[in-house]
Scaffold this active site. Sequence first.
Site, PDB file in Angstrom:
ATOM      1  N   GLY A 155       4.035  -3.718   7.832  1.00 25.43           N
ATOM      2  CA  GLY A 155       3.448  -4.364   6.660  1.00 25.43           C
ATOM      3  C   GLY A 155       1.961  -4.465   6.893  1.00 25.43           C
ATOM      4  N   THR A 156       1.209  -4.595   5.807  1.00 25.69           N
ATOM      5  CA  THR A 156      -0.231  -4.518   6.002  1.00 25.69           C
ATOM      6  C   THR A 156      -1.019  -5.777   5.657  1.00 25.69           C
ATOM      7  OG1 THR A 156      -0.173  -3.190   4.028  1.00 25.69           O
ATOM      8  CG2 THR A 156      -0.500  -2.048   6.075  1.00 25.69           C
ATOM      9  N   THR A 157      -1.443  -5.960   4.416  1.00 29.28           N
ATOM     10  CA  THR A 157      -2.465  -6.986   4.192  1.00 29.28           C
ATOM     11  C   THR A 157      -1.948  -8.260   3.523  1.00 29.28           C
ATOM     12  OG1 THR A 157      -3.984  -5.162   3.931  1.00 29.28           O
ATOM     13  CG2 THR A 157      -4.792  -7.328   3.294  1.00 29.28           C
ATOM     14  N   ALA A 205      -3.362   1.994   4.348  1.00 27.05           N
ATOM     15  CA  ALA A 205      -2.058   1.367   4.571  1.00 27.05           C
ATOM     16  C   ALA A 205      -1.780   0.226   3.602  1.00 27.05           C
ATOM     17  CB  ALA A 205      -1.964   0.855   6.009  1.00 27.05           C
TER      18      ALA A 205
END
Lengths: 249, 281
Positions: free
Chosen positions: B53-55, B228
């Site tokens: 998972g990113t942000t 991403a």
Amino acid sequence: MSTPFYVSPQQAMADRAEYARKGIARGRSLVVLQYADGIVFVGENPSRALHKFSEIYDRIGFAAAGKYNEYENLRIGGVRYADLRGYTYDRGDVTARGLANVYAQTLGTIFSSAGEKPYEVELVVAEVGETPEGDQIYRLPHDGSIVDEHGSVAVGGNAELISSFLDQRHQDGMTLSEALKLAVQALSRESNGSQREIPAERLEVAVLDRTRPQKRKFKRITGGQLSRLLAEGTTTQTESESAEDPEGE
Amino acid sequence: MEANTRSTGRLPAAFLTPGSSSFMDFLSEHQPELLPGNRQLPPTQGVVEAPHGTTIVAVSFPGGVVLAGDRRATMGNVIAQRDIEKVFPADEYSAVGIAGTAGLAVEMVKLFQLELEHFEKVEGVQLSLEGKANRLSTMIRSNLGMAMQGLAVVPLFAGYDLDRAKGRIFSYDVTGGRSEEQGYAATGSGSIFARGAMKKLFRDDLTEDEATTLVVQALYDAADDDSATGGPDVARRIYPIVTVITEDGYRRLTEDESSRIARSVLERRLEQPDGPRASLL
């Protein structure tokens, strides 16, 4: 060395049952009723912090009469059981029936093992369903038997008197306020037939409310909300009561 | 153990032993193999490939705090999932957003939610916000072994502190180090870009509506520069998850609400691709 007296199993069990019943009867009774939107728990409890009712899991509540340290122990055991089961499988796999079975086994084993003192507790495990038909209420006496109840149930010392009172008056589809007032009325009855007053601040009230948007349906009702519910439609209630009285008693 | 939860026998002694109010403590005594931190790790070479998972971003405003996340999970250079959920309610008054290895992070959130709920049920009161933040620290620390193998989980925790009557944000590092953030915070691969955006747009006196717009702007900027992080996917109707925590508790914006914000941000970006500008002085 003295030879132990022979005590028949019947006598031993009867003694243990009497011991447990006496212990339970020392505390105040409590009632659990179905109403239109769920299940309501009502009891007399002067303490703000030591509860008779509590949440076990999303839709499951717990009520107990008797010895505090013993039912508190069972309550925490139940929370651990439910949380572990929900964590291992899924939240939907935790059911009141499963929990009631575990409690019944636990109480039953303690009751019939000669080495242990029987628990002086009587429990109610309730689960609110999506509809009133899905509601489940189980009563668990000290000996580990299970009774599947509908509508209303009372546990504790004065339970027989209170349940017969409730059986006559409880109806399906009551509002929360109606059910609450009926419960308080039932709890105020003394064994000699007289009534006593239970002030709102001595009442412990909680609900499993199926209309709550959260997944956890258990909620305590206190303070202003409780007084409002108790006061709701008081005038109409007394009218209908007096109208009903002649045939009732 | 004489019995376990899989049977409906008597409650095992461990269940009836008085002890801690922590579910994790109970697990570590009764069924330690269920705790993620106790897993035996096989020796591996290189980095294990798993969806990441990113942000995640958070902004506080007078009266509460907003926590939001994009919807993309990546595995290497591939988009593993377009509609992943990375922001979860921890309890009634707090939420956690996760960046890092998705599978482990989701498991950690599940255990964290249970830990808070279990404490609340056993004790009859909620943990303090500080207590919740510390508990999360412990959980991240127990994942350190896996983090060293590239399976790190780095959450962002936000909640409404009922004692202090304000929203608070806590960020973490991979070792479980915890720090309270003032105003705004971000974690994950797009966080540097999101933080830049928030730095320029943040004010102390934001309204709830402005704060929810701000996080969407920041996520847009993160997606703009970080491959991403996913931007709002209008074609598939996948919008960022935005949650608001105030005195009234946790609330997740409905799909209509978040799509409205995302679309208005997007529309402005069609005219001004770099987004709103802060004044030079």
